[in-house]
Design a protein around this motif. Structure first.
Motif, PDB file in Angstrom:
ATOM      1  N   TYR A  41      -7.401  12.736   9.538  1.00 16.21           N
ATOM      2  CA  TYR A  41      -7.762  13.651  10.629  1.00 16.21           C
ATOM      3  C   TYR A  41      -6.539  14.009  11.461  1.00 16.21           C
ATOM      4  N   GLN A  42      -5.710  13.018  11.736  1.00 19.46           N
ATOM      5  CA  GLN A  42      -4.510  13.257  12.534  1.00 19.46           C
ATOM      6  C   GLN A  42      -3.558  14.216  11.815  1.00 19.46           C
ATOM      7  N   ILE A  43      -3.262  13.936  10.558  1.00 20.12           N
ATOM      8  CA  ILE A  43      -2.241  14.751   9.886  1.00 20.12           C
ATOM      9  C   ILE A  43      -2.762  16.149   9.572  1.00 20.12           C
ATOM     10  N   GLU A  44      -4.075  16.287   9.383  1.00 24.44           N
ATOM     11  CA  GLU A  44      -4.614  17.618   9.108  1.00 24.44           C
ATOM     12  C   GLU A  44      -4.443  18.553  10.302  1.00 24.44           C
ATOM     13  N   ARG A  45      -4.305  17.995  11.495  1.00 25.01           N
ATOM     14  CA  ARG A  45      -4.101  18.854  12.668  1.00 25.01           C
ATOM     15  C   ARG A  45      -2.647  18.872  13.118  1.00 25.01           C
ATOM     16  N   GLY A  46      -1.750  18.495  12.201  1.00 22.73           N
ATOM     17  CA  GLY A  46      -0.325  18.625  12.459  1.00 22.73           C
ATOM     18  C   GLY A  46       0.288  17.538  13.314  1.00 22.73           C
ATOM     19  N   VAL A  47      -0.360  16.378  13.355  1.00 25.95           N
ATOM     20  CA  VAL A  47       0.169  15.240  14.112  1.00 25.95           C
ATOM     21  C   VAL A  47       0.853  14.273  13.141  1.00 25.95           C
ATOM     22  N   VAL A  48       2.116  13.987  13.393  1.00 28.71           N
ATOM     23  CA  VAL A  48       2.828  12.979  12.603  1.00 28.71           C
ATOM     24  C   VAL A  48       2.313  11.599  13.014  1.00 28.71           C
ATOM     25  N   VAL A  49       2.073  10.726  12.056  1.00 28.79           N
ATOM     26  CA  VAL A  49       1.560   9.391  12.366  1.00 28.79           C
ATOM     27  C   VAL A  49       2.543   8.316  11.929  1.00 28.79           C
ATOM     28  N   ILE A  50       2.630   7.271  12.721  1.00 25.23           N
ATOM     29  CA  ILE A  50       3.501   6.138  12.379  1.00 25.23           C
ATOM     30  C   ILE A  50       2.711   4.832  12.483  1.00 25.23           C
ATOM     31  N   PRO A  51       1.734   4.661  11.561  1.00 26.54           N
ATOM     32  CA  PRO A  51       0.996   3.402  11.536  1.00 26.54           C
ATOM     33  C   PRO A  51       1.930   2.262  11.157  1.00 26.54           C
ATOM     34  N   LYS A  52       1.520   1.056  11.487  1.00 27.34           N
ATOM     35  CA  LYS A  52       2.364  -0.100  11.176  1.00 27.34           C
ATOM     36  C   LYS A  52       1.476  -1.215  10.663  1.00 27.34           C
ATOM     37  N   SER A  53       1.906  -1.878   9.615  1.00 29.02           N
ATOM     38  CA  SER A  53       1.180  -3.029   9.107  1.00 29.02           C
ATOM     39  C   SER A  53       2.168  -4.015   8.498  1.00 29.02           C
ATOM     40  N   HIS A  54       1.793  -5.291   8.564  1.00 29.41           N
ATOM     41  CA  HIS A  54       2.585  -6.332   7.916  1.00 29.41           C
ATOM     42  C   HIS A  54       2.007  -6.672   6.547  1.00 29.41           C
ATOM     43  N   GLU A 106      14.658 -11.784   8.831  1.00 29.98           N
ATOM     44  CA  GLU A 106      14.126 -11.262   7.575  1.00 29.98           C
ATOM     45  C   GLU A 106      13.042 -10.225   7.898  1.00 29.98           C
ATOM     46  N   ILE A 107      12.998  -9.140   7.121  1.00 32.76           N
ATOM     47  CA  ILE A 107      11.964  -8.136   7.354  1.00 32.76           C
ATOM     48  C   ILE A 107      11.295  -7.778   6.024  1.00 32.76           C
ATOM     49  N   PRO A 108      10.490  -8.692   5.487  1.00 28.43           N
ATOM     50  CA  PRO A 108       9.812  -8.397   4.212  1.00 28.43           C
ATOM     51  C   PRO A 108       8.842  -7.221   4.337  1.00 28.43           C
ATOM     52  N   GLU A 109       8.308  -7.000   5.559  1.00 26.24           N
ATOM     53  CA  GLU A 109       7.370  -5.893   5.769  1.00 26.24           C
ATOM     54  C   GLU A 109       8.040  -4.553   5.501  1.00 26.24           C
ATOM     55  N   LEU A 110       9.273  -4.426   5.927  1.00 21.75           N
ATOM     56  CA  LEU A 110       9.998  -3.182   5.714  1.00 21.75           C
ATOM     57  C   LEU A 110      10.379  -3.022   4.248  1.00 21.75           C
ATOM     58  N   GLU A 111      10.725  -4.132   3.621  1.00 22.42           N
ATOM     59  CA  GLU A 111      11.058  -4.076   2.198  1.00 22.42           C
ATOM     60  C   GLU A 111       9.863  -3.586   1.380  1.00 22.42           C
ATOM     61  N   SER A 112       8.671  -4.113   1.704  1.00 23.60           N
ATOM     62  CA  SER A 112       7.484  -3.680   0.959  1.00 23.60           C
ATOM     63  C   SER A 112       7.149  -2.227   1.284  1.00 23.60           C
ATOM     64  N   ALA A 113       7.339  -1.807   2.541  1.00 21.78           N
ATOM     65  CA  ALA A 113       7.071  -0.418   2.923  1.00 21.78           C
ATOM     66  C   ALA A 113       7.945   0.547   2.109  1.00 21.78           C
ATOM     67  N   LEU A 114       9.216   0.205   1.974  1.00 22.62           N
ATOM     68  CA  LEU A 114      10.124   1.045   1.202  1.00 22.62           C
ATOM     69  C   LEU A 114       9.707   1.099  -0.268  1.00 22.62           C
ATOM     70  N   GLU A 115       9.304  -0.041  -0.806  1.00 23.57           N
ATOM     71  CA  GLU A 115       8.867  -0.091  -2.201  1.00 23.57           C
ATOM     72  C   GLU A 115       7.630   0.768  -2.427  1.00 23.57           C
ATOM     73  N   LEU A 116       6.769   0.828  -1.417  1.00 20.09           N
ATOM     74  CA  LEU A 116       5.527   1.591  -1.542  1.00 20.09           C
ATOM     75  C   LEU A 116       5.728   3.091  -1.348  1.00 20.09           C
ATOM     76  N   GLY A 117       6.892   3.474  -0.817  1.00 26.52           N
ATOM     77  CA  GLY A 117       7.180   4.899  -0.679  1.00 26.52           C
ATOM     78  C   GLY A 117       7.386   5.405   0.728  1.00 26.52           C
ATOM     79  N   TYR A 118       7.328   4.525   1.721  1.00 24.56           N
ATOM     80  CA  TYR A 118       7.631   4.968   3.084  1.00 24.56           C
ATOM     81  C   TYR A 118       9.101   5.366   3.165  1.00 24.56           C
ATOM     82  N   ARG A 119       9.338   6.493   3.807  1.00 23.64           N
ATOM     83  CA  ARG A 119      10.712   6.959   3.976  1.00 23.64           C
ATOM     84  C   ARG A 119      11.039   7.255   5.436  1.00 23.64           C
ATOM     85  N   SER A 120      10.018   7.374   6.267  1.00 25.51           N
ATOM     86  CA  SER A 120      10.231   7.582   7.698  1.00 25.51           C
ATOM     87  C   SER A 120      10.084   6.249   8.410  1.00 25.51           C
ATOM     88  N   ILE A 121      11.159   5.830   9.078  1.00 24.44           N
ATOM     89  CA  ILE A 121      11.210   4.519   9.714  1.00 24.44           C
ATOM     90  C   ILE A 121      11.388   4.727  11.214  1.00 24.44           C
TER      91      ILE A 121
END
Length: 268
Positions: A228-241, A36-51
């Motif tokens: 700060y990261q995205i303002e300098r053109g760095v893509v970020v992939i934070p992760k949280s449960h 089961e991956i409820p974390e991913l389900e909630s991420a999608l609901e919140l608007g994450y589209r890059s996995i």
């Protein structure tokens, strides 16, 4: 969501979610899969589209199932996965083809948005063969973009010797503990988009400064660092449960850091 345009014209969300501990007992990278991956389900609901996924994470099929069963159209998703550098996957072109084909099957899709070499392949012949297979699938439209992960300058230079398609990204550790400034600059000079894993890592004294900066924007220190990261053109992939933290990690587009605050962060 804001997007960054890769060197081949493909648009990638500038914020995504990592998945390396999703669907695992105790949220442990090495933990058994829970199915089961409820974390991913909630991420999608919140608007994450890059996995951001990887074969090494052992959960591609679970991530793929959640994505396939979600109401999010495939064309709105940006799916990244990675092939390990181990012999099993890169010892021959057929081994690499089998790995890509299996990832396509796991994600229940006929194309992946970004496919990476997870770690440098030290055997030059194997590296060449692997990249040629990447290019083969790229030309066929099964991989919309191809790139690397954890490559240093000499690895990028070696790839340049034979690559017909330049890597679109280099996914590396970029944070206040490991700023990787020299490699970051090299990637930008080469037209390779830097993607940060572990983008929020910071020492306690650095977190104190970030939290102080955040007060003026009504944001947390973590949000300031991601901004700060995205303002300098760095893509970020934070992760949280945690859904609240997932929401906060996306809430980055209603403020801009002042030049003075950027300087404070760069001097940490």
């Amino acid at each position: 969501m804001e997007y960054i345009t890769l060197n081949n014209g493909v648009k990638m969300p500038i914020v995504g979610t990592g998945t390396n501990t999703y669907g695992k007992v105790n949220n442990d990278y090495n933990g058994a899969l829970t199915n089961e991956i409820p974390e991913l389900e909630s991420a999608l609901e919140l608007g994450y589209r890059s996995i951001d996924a990887a074969i090494m994470y052992r959960n591609e099929h679970l991530v793929g199932r959640v994505l396939a069963e979600s109401t999010v159209p495939r064309e709105e998703l940006f799916i990244t996965t990675k092939v390990p550098a181990s012999e099993e996957y890169v010892s021959s072109k057929d081994a690499t083809r089998a790995a890509i084909d299996n990832s396509l099957k796991n994600f229940q899709t006929d194309y992946l948005d970004l496919f990476l070499i997870h770690f440098p392949i030290e055997n030059k012949e194997h590296l060449k063969n692997t990249w040629e297979v990447f290019e083969e699938y790229y030309e066929a439209g099964k991989l919309k973009a191809i790139g690397v992960s954890n490559f240093e300058k000499h690895h990028l230079d070696e790839l340049k010797e034979f690559a017909k398609v330049k890597p679109a990204v280099n996914q590396i550790q970029i944070n206040l503990k490991q700023p990787n400034k020299e490699l970051l600059a090299i990637c930008k000079e080469e037209g390779i988009t830097p993607v940060a894993w572990g983008p929020m890592k910071a020492e306690d004294h650095q977190k104190e400064v970030l939290n102080e900066i955040g007060k003026a924007y009504n944001k947390t220190g973590a949000q300031v660092l991601l901004r700060y990261q995205i303002e300098r053109g760095v893509v970020v992939i934070p992760k949280s449960h945690n859904p609240d933290n997932q929401r906060a990690n996306l809430d980055l587009f209603d403020f801009e850091l002042t030049t003075a605050d950027v300087e404070k962060i760069e001097n940490l």
